[in-house]
Scaffold this motif. Sequence first.
Motif, PDB file in Angstrom:
ATOM      1  N   UNK A   1       0.833  -1.207   0.000  1.00  0.00           N
ATOM      2  CA  UNK A   1       0.000   0.000   0.000  1.00  0.00           C
ATOM      3  C   UNK A   1       0.867   1.257   0.000  1.00  0.00           C
ATOM      4  N   UNK A   2       2.005   1.211   0.658  1.00  0.00           N
ATOM      5  CA  UNK A   2       2.881   2.385   0.700  1.00  0.00           C
ATOM      6  C   UNK A   2       3.318   2.810  -0.696  1.00  0.00           C
ATOM      7  N   UNK A   3       3.685   1.849  -1.547  1.00  0.00           N
ATOM      8  CA  UNK A   3       4.106   2.189  -2.908  1.00  0.00           C
ATOM      9  C   UNK A   3       2.961   2.816  -3.690  1.00  0.00           C
ATOM     10  N   UNK A   4       1.743   2.315  -3.492  1.00  0.00           N
ATOM     11  CA  UNK A   4       0.589   2.862  -4.202  1.00  0.00           C
ATOM     12  C   UNK A   4       0.284   4.268  -3.709  1.00  0.00           C
ATOM     13  N   UNK A   5       0.336   4.443  -2.391  1.00  0.00           N
ATOM     14  CA  UNK A   5       0.105   5.773  -1.818  1.00  0.00           C
ATOM     15  C   UNK A   5       1.153   6.768  -2.311  1.00  0.00           C
TER      16      UNK A   5
ATOM     17  N   UNK B   1       2.909   6.757  -5.000  1.00  0.00           N
ATOM     18  CA  UNK B   1       2.693   7.069  -6.406  1.00  0.00           C
ATOM     19  C   UNK B   1       1.540   8.047  -6.585  1.00  0.00           C
ATOM     20  N   UNK B   2       0.436   7.805  -5.893  1.00  0.00           N
ATOM     21  CA  UNK B   2      -0.709   8.708  -5.987  1.00  0.00           C
ATOM     22  C   UNK B   2      -0.348  10.110  -5.489  1.00  0.00           C
ATOM     23  N   UNK B   3       0.412  10.151  -4.423  1.00  0.00           N
ATOM     24  CA  UNK B   3       0.812  11.443  -3.861  1.00  0.00           C
ATOM     25  C   UNK B   3       1.736  12.203  -4.805  1.00  0.00           C
ATOM     26  N   UNK B   4       2.662  11.473  -5.482  1.00  0.00           N
ATOM     27  CA  UNK B   4       3.562  12.128  -6.425  1.00  0.00           C
ATOM     28  C   UNK B   4       2.804  12.709  -7.610  1.00  0.00           C
TER      29      UNK B   4
ATOM     30  N   UNK C   1       3.483  -9.379  -4.182  1.00  0.00           N
ATOM     31  CA  UNK C   1       2.846  -8.544  -5.195  1.00  0.00           C
ATOM     32  C   UNK C   1       3.727  -7.345  -5.500  1.00  0.00           C
ATOM     33  N   UNK C   2       3.481  -6.737  -6.644  1.00  0.00           N
ATOM     34  CA  UNK C   2       4.213  -5.548  -7.063  1.00  0.00           C
ATOM     35  C   UNK C   2       3.226  -4.541  -7.625  1.00  0.00           C
ATOM     36  N   UNK C   3       3.556  -3.264  -7.464  1.00  0.00           N
ATOM     37  CA  UNK C   3       2.767  -2.179  -8.043  1.00  0.00           C
ATOM     38  C   UNK C   3       3.573  -1.584  -9.192  1.00  0.00           C
ATOM     39  N   UNK C   4       3.023  -1.626 -10.392  1.00  0.00           N
ATOM     40  CA  UNK C   4       3.712  -1.144 -11.584  1.00  0.00           C
ATOM     41  C   UNK C   4       2.956   0.032 -12.193  1.00  0.00           C
ATOM     42  N   UNK C   5       3.703   1.010 -12.651  1.00  0.00           N
ATOM     43  CA  UNK C   5       3.092   2.158 -13.315  1.00  0.00           C
ATOM     44  C   UNK C   5       3.716   2.346 -14.692  1.00  0.00           C
TER      45      UNK C   5
END
Length: 425
Positions: free
Chosen positions: A183-187, A189-192, A224-228
């Motif tokens: 969740x930290x990586x997703x947060x 990214x959204x914040x950036x 799991x991984x968060x990819x953009x």
Amino acid sequence: MIGCEEISVFFGVFGKRHRKAEKKDNPAVTHMVPNNLITLLQNGEAYFPAIEAALDRAMHDIYLETYIFEDDTTGRRIAEALRRAALRGVKTHLLIDGFGSFGLPEAMVDSLEAAGVLVMKFRPKTSPWTLRRRRLRRLHRKIVVVDQTVAFVGGININDGLDFHGQPSTRYDYAVSVQGPLVKAIHDSARRVWSRVAWRLRPGRVWDNDRYTPSTEPAGLMQAAFLVRNNIRHRRDIEAAYLRAIEQAQCEIILANAYFLPGSNFRHALVDAAGRGVRVVLLLQGKMDHPLLHYASHALYGSFLDAGIEIYKYHKSLLHAKVAVIDGHWATVGSSNLDPFSLLLALEANVVVDDESFAIKLKNSLEEAIKMGARRIGENSWRAQSIKLRLVSWLSYGVVRFMIGIAGYAPGKLPGRAVPMDHSA
């Protein structure tokens, strides 16, 4: 022949060792984060109650990004949840795309802002008559992050999802809820993205200086991984993850994608996989909502069928999914189609999950969709189609290739180029 079950056991025993060795040889390999709980959400019927409940539990902050936010029953429902959160003091951020949410009434925006919701539009200036890349780069991500403890990522917009005839449809789509360290990586990214858009709209103004530190406590056992995909440092991350998984596939590849017009590298990877005995299944859009892309993608079917790839067209409702399952353990769910708009221009976000239980659940769902709502394209029937339809397909593909050039992507310079499209994906 080794079955999927044996393949899954192999990866369960040797997967960690293989991934460690791969990371040393390939620095671009997907970084998997352990100890997560990833829950599959199918269609809006599962997704909207989940995010509304999360919004109503929020105590600290909310980030919601979406391509389409409409003033319909679903849009008003989620807007009210955002208003309720802001009124009780939650720092609430709503980022919508200027093209996808072009029709959102100012009255709804004013109502949200009056309650304290911070609302911004990504690239608010739009024009249907330009192919300039800057105008075609849209916010296509669908992300919700609540209190940095739960996140949602997928392909579902904030709208009712009406079908062609104006009837409420069970639009076929997926999202996931995420709990745990990812969740930290997703947060972040959204914040950036929020901060960059805010700086462009009002340079020098500080919109978000919150330094709240989220919990990274384990929530489950899933990797799991968060990819953009963006236009800065992560232009190819999602496509590269797909290609690595396809190239390593030993048993089965199932792809479901609403808008399918991948580049040459991707097409060759699928054909090569089929050539080494991997079962390759494509579940594609059966309803024609974007004629040019629809017919252009048909120009690729012949080579896929020749390679033994199974192609199914989904007709039960509008297919909007962007998911895949490979070898019964690797899966991805997100916003990225396999077309030039998603792979070359838009801001996208996918979650990759390396977990057998999750993959099997998604696979079973896709197989049920194929059984109940899709028709297979037979090689003989495809070859027997009229010359007129073949000509339309190849002309559409030619137009696509031409539009690449005038949009600034020379076919000879970058692999697998095709037209960037603005659509409701």
